[in-house]
Design a protein around this motif. Structure first.
Motif, PDB file in Angstrom:
ATOM      1  N   MET A  54       0.911  -1.294   0.000  1.00 31.29           N
ATOM      2  CA  MET A  54      -0.109   0.213   0.092  1.00 31.29           C
ATOM      3  C   MET A  54       0.824   1.019   0.146  1.00 31.29           C
ATOM      4  O   MET A  54       0.452   2.386  -0.489  1.00 31.29           O
ATOM      5  CB  MET A  54      -1.018   0.283   1.114  1.00 31.29           C
ATOM      6  N   GLU A  55       1.987   1.291   0.687  1.00 29.87           N
ATOM      7  CA  GLU A  55       2.954   2.358   0.773  1.00 29.87           C
ATOM      8  C   GLU A  55       3.288   2.903  -0.602  1.00 29.87           C
ATOM      9  O   GLU A  55       3.344   4.072  -0.882  1.00 29.87           O
ATOM     10  CB  GLU A  55       4.403   2.060   1.436  1.00 29.87           C
ATOM     11  N   ARG A  56       3.475   2.116  -1.946  1.00 30.48           N
ATOM     12  CA  ARG A  56       3.920   2.357  -3.056  1.00 30.48           C
ATOM     13  C   ARG A  56       2.558   2.647  -3.820  1.00 30.48           C
ATOM     14  O   ARG A  56       2.670   3.066  -5.266  1.00 30.48           O
ATOM     15  CB  ARG A  56       4.667   1.376  -3.759  1.00 30.48           C
ATOM     16  N   SER A  57       1.485   2.557  -3.596  1.00 37.64           N
ATOM     17  CA  SER A  57       0.195   2.545  -4.324  1.00 37.64           C
ATOM     18  C   SER A  57      -0.226   3.991  -4.581  1.00 37.64           C
ATOM     19  O   SER A  57      -0.389   4.621  -3.559  1.00 37.64           O
ATOM     20  CB  SER A  57      -0.900   1.748  -3.656  1.00 37.64           C
ATOM     21  N   PRO A  58      -0.496   4.499  -5.713  1.00 38.05           N
ATOM     22  CA  PRO A  58      -0.845   5.993  -5.847  1.00 38.05           C
ATOM     23  C   PRO A  58      -2.030   6.205  -5.184  1.00 38.05           C
ATOM     24  O   PRO A  58      -2.488   7.323  -4.574  1.00 38.05           O
ATOM     25  CB  PRO A  58      -1.110   6.105  -7.318  1.00 38.05           C
ATOM     26  N   VAL A  59      -2.931   5.269  -4.957  1.00 38.48           N
ATOM     27  CA  VAL A  59      -4.458   5.476  -4.190  1.00 38.48           C
ATOM     28  C   VAL A  59      -4.172   5.835  -2.774  1.00 38.48           C
ATOM     29  O   VAL A  59      -4.823   6.747  -2.115  1.00 38.48           O
ATOM     30  CB  VAL A  59      -5.165   4.309  -4.633  1.00 38.48           C
ATOM     31  N   THR A  60      -2.844   5.625  -2.244  1.00 44.74           N
ATOM     32  CA  THR A  60      -2.713   5.786  -0.909  1.00 44.74           C
ATOM     33  C   THR A  60      -2.542   7.258  -0.593  1.00 44.74           C
ATOM     34  O   THR A  60      -2.680   7.933   0.203  1.00 44.74           O
ATOM     35  CB  THR A  60      -1.535   5.178  -0.552  1.00 44.74           C
ATOM     36  N   TYR A  61      -2.008   8.078  -1.641  1.00 43.65           N
ATOM     37  CA  TYR A  61      -1.943   9.382  -1.866  1.00 43.65           C
ATOM     38  C   TYR A  61      -2.900  10.077  -2.573  1.00 43.65           C
ATOM     39  O   TYR A  61      -2.662  11.456  -2.725  1.00 43.65           O
ATOM     40  CB  TYR A  61      -0.389   9.732  -2.325  1.00 43.65           C
ATOM     41  N   ALA A  62      -4.045   9.395  -2.836  1.00 41.95           N
ATOM     42  CA  ALA A  62      -4.999  10.335  -3.748  1.00 41.95           C
ATOM     43  C   ALA A  62      -5.541  11.548  -3.120  1.00 41.95           C
ATOM     44  O   ALA A  62      -5.867  12.309  -3.885  1.00 41.95           O
ATOM     45  CB  ALA A  62      -6.097   9.185  -3.946  1.00 41.95           C
ATOM     46  N   ASP A  63      -5.548  11.802  -1.764  1.00 37.87           N
ATOM     47  CA  ASP A  63      -6.283  12.807  -1.052  1.00 37.87           C
ATOM     48  C   ASP A  63      -5.178  13.786  -1.176  1.00 37.87           C
ATOM     49  O   ASP A  63      -5.568  14.923  -0.739  1.00 37.87           O
ATOM     50  CB  ASP A  63      -6.271  12.458   0.261  1.00 37.87           C
ATOM     51  N   THR A  64      -3.889  13.635  -1.508  1.00 35.33           N
ATOM     52  CA  THR A  64      -2.966  14.856  -1.771  1.00 35.33           C
ATOM     53  C   THR A  64      -2.759  15.185  -2.934  1.00 35.33           C
ATOM     54  O   THR A  64      -2.193  15.991  -3.374  1.00 35.33           O
ATOM     55  CB  THR A  64      -1.610  14.393  -1.079  1.00 35.33           C
ATOM     56  N   ILE A  65      -3.497  14.587  -4.005  1.00 34.66           N
ATOM     57  CA  ILE A  65      -3.043  14.821  -5.479  1.00 34.66           C
ATOM     58  C   ILE A  65      -4.162  16.018  -5.886  1.00 34.66           C
ATOM     59  O   ILE A  65      -5.412  15.851  -5.420  1.00 34.66           O
ATOM     60  CB  ILE A  65      -3.454  13.516  -6.473  1.00 34.66           C
ATOM     61  N   THR A  66      -3.776  16.923  -6.372  1.00 33.81           N
ATOM     62  CA  THR A  66      -4.448  17.862  -6.609  1.00 33.81           C
ATOM     63  C   THR A  66      -4.353  18.631  -8.312  1.00 33.81           C
ATOM     64  O   THR A  66      -5.050  19.260  -8.741  1.00 33.81           O
ATOM     65  CB  THR A  66      -4.408  19.468  -5.777  1.00 33.81           C
ATOM     66  N   ALA A  67      -3.240  18.345  -8.735  1.00 32.76           N
ATOM     67  CA  ALA A  67      -3.035  18.576 -10.402  1.00 32.76           C
ATOM     68  C   ALA A  67      -3.893  17.833 -11.051  1.00 32.76           C
ATOM     69  O   ALA A  67      -3.980  16.916 -11.000  1.00 32.76           O
ATOM     70  CB  ALA A  67      -1.494  18.541 -10.473  1.00 32.76           C
ATOM     71  N   PRO A  68      -4.075  18.331 -12.215  1.00 40.25           N
ATOM     72  CA  PRO A  68      -4.838  17.483 -13.354  1.00 40.25           C
ATOM     73  C   PRO A  68      -3.892  16.407 -13.482  1.00 40.25           C
ATOM     74  O   PRO A  68      -2.710  16.176 -13.656  1.00 40.25           O
ATOM     75  CB  PRO A  68      -4.785  18.411 -14.793  1.00 40.25           C
ATOM     76  N   LEU A  69      -4.552  15.097 -13.945  1.00 40.39           N
ATOM     77  CA  LEU A  69      -3.752  13.570 -13.978  1.00 40.39           C
ATOM     78  C   LEU A  69      -4.165  12.978 -15.300  1.00 40.39           C
ATOM     79  O   LEU A  69      -5.572  13.055 -15.304  1.00 40.39           O
ATOM     80  CB  LEU A  69      -4.056  13.039 -12.741  1.00 40.39           C
ATOM     81  N   TYR A  70      -3.463  12.382 -15.897  1.00 45.65           N
ATOM     82  CA  TYR A  70      -3.934  11.732 -16.999  1.00 45.65           C
ATOM     83  C   TYR A  70      -3.181  10.166 -16.643  1.00 45.65           C
ATOM     84  O   TYR A  70      -2.155   9.985 -16.820  1.00 45.65           O
ATOM     85  CB  TYR A  70      -3.174  12.211 -18.286  1.00 45.65           C
ATOM     86  N   VAL A  71      -4.388   9.320 -16.671  1.00 45.35           N
ATOM     87  CA  VAL A  71      -4.224   8.030 -16.422  1.00 45.35           C
ATOM     88  C   VAL A  71      -4.343   7.158 -17.575  1.00 45.35           C
ATOM     89  O   VAL A  71      -5.524   7.289 -18.201  1.00 45.35           O
ATOM     90  CB  VAL A  71      -4.977   7.346 -15.330  1.00 45.35           C
ATOM     91  N   ILE A  72      -3.286   6.377 -17.866  1.00 43.42           N
ATOM     92  CA  ILE A  72      -3.532   5.449 -19.141  1.00 43.42           C
ATOM     93  C   ILE A  72      -3.352   3.941 -18.751  1.00 43.42           C
ATOM     94  O   ILE A  72      -2.200   3.848 -17.905  1.00 43.42           O
ATOM     95  CB  ILE A  72      -2.391   5.634 -20.176  1.00 43.42           C
ATOM     96  N   GLN A  73      -4.428   3.156 -18.943  1.00 36.65           N
ATOM     97  CA  GLN A  73      -4.253   1.857 -18.376  1.00 36.65           C
ATOM     98  C   GLN A  73      -4.511   0.756 -19.369  1.00 36.65           C
ATOM     99  O   GLN A  73      -5.427   0.903 -20.310  1.00 36.65           O
ATOM    100  CB  GLN A  73      -5.478   1.604 -17.314  1.00 36.65           C
ATOM    101  N   GLY A  74      -3.745  -0.176 -19.321  1.00 35.95           N
ATOM    102  CA  GLY A  74      -3.915  -1.434 -20.248  1.00 35.95           C
ATOM    103  C   GLY A  74      -4.783  -2.382 -19.527  1.00 35.95           C
ATOM    104  O   GLY A  74      -4.559  -2.647 -18.387  1.00 35.95           O
ATOM    105  N   ALA A  75      -5.976  -2.707 -20.033  1.00 40.52           N
ATOM    106  CA  ALA A  75      -6.921  -3.800 -19.521  1.00 40.52           C
ATOM    107  C   ALA A  75      -6.194  -4.799 -19.171  1.00 40.52           C
ATOM    108  O   ALA A  75      -6.978  -5.807 -18.222  1.00 40.52           O
ATOM    109  CB  ALA A  75      -8.134  -3.763 -20.281  1.00 40.52           C
ATOM    110  N   ARG A  76      -5.371  -5.458 -19.683  1.00 38.05           N
ATOM    111  CA  ARG A  76      -4.519  -6.971 -19.465  1.00 38.05           C
ATOM    112  C   ARG A  76      -3.477  -6.579 -18.770  1.00 38.05           C
ATOM    113  O   ARG A  76      -2.665  -7.611 -18.636  1.00 38.05           O
ATOM    114  CB  ARG A  76      -4.461  -7.474 -20.979  1.00 38.05           C
TER     115      ARG A  76
END
Length: 80
Positions: free
Chosen positions: A1-23
């Motif tokens: 969890m320490e390395r997971s971005p979701v752990t820090y989601a509440d501190t993210i304020t800048a626009p974000l572009y997420v690209i995800q491979g479904a596989r």
């Protein structure tokens, strides 16, 4: 969890572009879905593109080109 971005989601304020491979075997789409959902709930500007036929990185050259074009558009839009 320490390395997971979701752990820090509440501190993210800048626009974000997420690209995800479904596989993606390393970063399941459900984790990206969760991050994007939490950020959008807080009103953070998030662009989220899922490539159904990709894993962790691009193997389809057309997808890669499309993604880089979209990244450029996103950045240009953010600079305006």
């Amino acid at each position: 969890m320490e390395r997971s971005p979701v752990t820090y989601a509440d501190t993210i304020t800048a626009p974000l572009y997420v690209i995800q491979g479904a596989r993606d075997p390393r970063v399941p789409q459900s984790e990206s879905d969760q991050l994007v959902h939490r950020l959008r709930e807080r009103g953070v500007n998030v662009r989220y593109d899922v490539y159904p036929d990709e894993g962790h990185g691009f193997t389809n050259r057309n997808n890669e080109i499309q993604a880089y074009e979209e990244i450029a558009r996103f950045l240009i839009h953010m600079l305006r």
